[in-house]
Design an enzyme around this catalytic site. Structure first.
Site, short mmCIF file in Angstrom:
data_model
loop_
_atom_site.label_atom_id
_atom_site.label_comp_id
_atom_site.label_asym_id
_atom_site.label_seq_id
_atom_site.Cartn_x
_atom_site.Cartn_y
_atom_site.Cartn_z
N LYS A 152 -10.28 -5.04 10.45
CA LYS A 152 -11.35 -4.52 9.61
C LYS A 152 -12.69 -4.36 10.32
O LYS A 152 -13.50 -3.52 9.94
CB LYS A 152 -11.53 -5.40 8.36
CG LYS A 152 -10.38 -5.27 7.37
CD LYS A 152 -10.66 -6.02 6.09
CE LYS A 152 -9.54 -5.79 5.07
NZ LYS A 152 -9.84 -6.46 3.78
N TYR A 200 -1.91 -12.53 -2.99
CA TYR A 200 -0.92 -12.22 -4.02
C TYR A 200 0.52 -12.44 -3.57
O TYR A 200 1.45 -12.15 -4.32
CB TYR A 200 -1.09 -10.78 -4.50
CG TYR A 200 -0.97 -9.73 -3.41
CD1 TYR A 200 0.27 -9.28 -2.96
CD2 TYR A 200 -2.11 -9.20 -2.82
CE1 TYR A 200 0.38 -8.34 -1.97
CE2 TYR A 200 -2.02 -8.25 -1.82
CZ TYR A 200 -0.77 -7.82 -1.40
OH TYR A 200 -0.66 -6.89 -0.40
N SER A 216 0.81 -1.22 0.00
CA SER A 216 0.00 0.00 0.00
C SER A 216 0.84 1.27 0.00
O SER A 216 0.49 2.23 -0.70
CB SER A 216 -0.96 -0.01 1.20
OG SER A 216 -1.94 -1.00 1.03
N ARG A 247 -22.53 -14.90 8.98
CA ARG A 247 -22.51 -13.50 8.51
C ARG A 247 -22.57 -13.44 7.00
O ARG A 247 -23.26 -12.59 6.42
CB ARG A 247 -21.25 -12.78 9.00
CG ARG A 247 -21.23 -12.45 10.48
CD ARG A 247 -19.88 -11.88 10.89
NE ARG A 247 -19.61 -10.60 10.28
CZ ARG A 247 -18.39 -10.07 10.18
NH1 ARG A 247 -17.33 -10.74 10.61
NH2 ARG A 247 -18.22 -8.88 9.63
N THR A 254 -6.27 -3.17 7.24
CA THR A 254 -6.23 -4.55 6.79
C THR A 254 -6.31 -5.48 8.00
O THR A 254 -6.60 -5.05 9.11
CB THR A 254 -4.97 -4.79 5.92
OG1 THR A 254 -5.04 -6.09 5.34
CG2 THR A 254 -3.69 -4.65 6.72
#
Length: 285
Positions: free
Chosen positions: A74, A225, A25, A166, A70
């Site tokens: 969250k 990733y 990020s 959920r 992250t």
């Protein structure tokens, strides 16, 4: 001298999580703010759930544009927001904290945008059915995303059906018919014939699922990733999109919030392409 956007002096932003050293990020956001000419110092900040209240107070004290959020935070930050989007209210999870000019905190979830736009780059903008692997916070974003694509039939493949309440409740709320399957109960051929599959499992978590899932022939978005390619991606016979594409697109939306810049169509394209270049990644589409 720092630039100002309106009456807000933008100084700090960052990605919060634990572990966080691996995060890409900072590369993405720094590329965006350099292009936009906005002075935002964006860093990776290791934080665990016991520290979220203290950090929220720090954000309110001034000098912050916002934070990316992250794992495992969250859902931890949601109760600390002054306002959340309708999306976050449904999901119970955010990945974006926007610090407003008056110091109040707004919670948003741009993971949904990241998924929708990554699929759009692969020329998929509409679907009637989808398969989601996993039932955690990223799975909730994936369910919201496929609802935006028009999906009515959702297959949810999980390790433990008792922990998927959920996810199934969200799909019901969004008007989808849900087929909940434990991975060990998949029949011959697994999900080989499914046209759209989104794996929301953490890195390496799908490795033990590969044999049961089969060699899929549809489109797979694997949000993991690192390492890449994953065992799931390597085994897939159809088109594969890595989670970096989702990461870029969700970060573009965050940069729009944090910079308060006017994101017209061209600016969005320029920022997106700058982020792709920062990773040395080829953009689909």
């Amino acid at each position: 001298m720092r630039r100002k956007l309106g009456d807000l002096q933008v100084r700090h932003a960052g990605v919060l999580g634990k572990p966080i050293k691996h995060s890409k990020s900072p590369l993405l956001h720094r590329a965006a703010y350099e292009l936009l000419g906005v002075d935002i110092d964006y860093q990776a900040i290791e934080l665990d759930p016991s520290q979220v209240t203290e950090h929220a107070a720090k954000l309110r004290a001034g000098g912050w544009a916002g934070c990316s959020v992250t794992m495992p935070l969250k859902d931890s930050f949601v109760p600390l927001m002054d306002e959340v989007s309708a999306r976050v209210a449904r999901l119970g999870a955010l990945n974006t904290i926007v610090v407003r000019a008056d110091g109040t905190l707004f919670g948003q979830n741009t993971d949904v945008d990241g998924i929708v736009l990554a699929l759009a780059d692969a020329q998929l903008r509409q679907a009637s059915s989808a398969t989601v692997l996993g039932a955690g916070n990223t799975a909730l974003a994936a369910i919201e995303a496929v609802a935006e694509l028009g999906v009515e039939e959702l297959k949810l493949v999980v390790r433990d059906a008792t922990r998927a309440q959920r996810a199934t409740a969200l799909a019901d709320q969004l008007g989808m018919n849900v087929q909940l399957i434990q991975v060990q109960d998949l029949g011959p051929g697994g999900i080989e014939a499914d046209r759209l599959v989104i794996s929301t499992l953490p890195p390496r978590a799908a490795d033990s699922w590969v044999e049961k899932l089969g060699r899929g022939r549809g489109l797979l978005l694997d949000v993991a990733y690192d390492p890449w390619p994953s065992k799931l991606a390597n085994s897939w016979a159809g088109t594969v999109i890595s989670g970096l594409h989702m990461l870029v697109h969700q970060a573009v939306e965050q940069a729009r919030y944090f910079s308060a810049a006017d994101f017209d169509t061209q600016t969005r394209e320029d920022v997106t392409n700058a982020m792709y270049r920062s990773l040395g990644l080829h953009r689909r589409g």
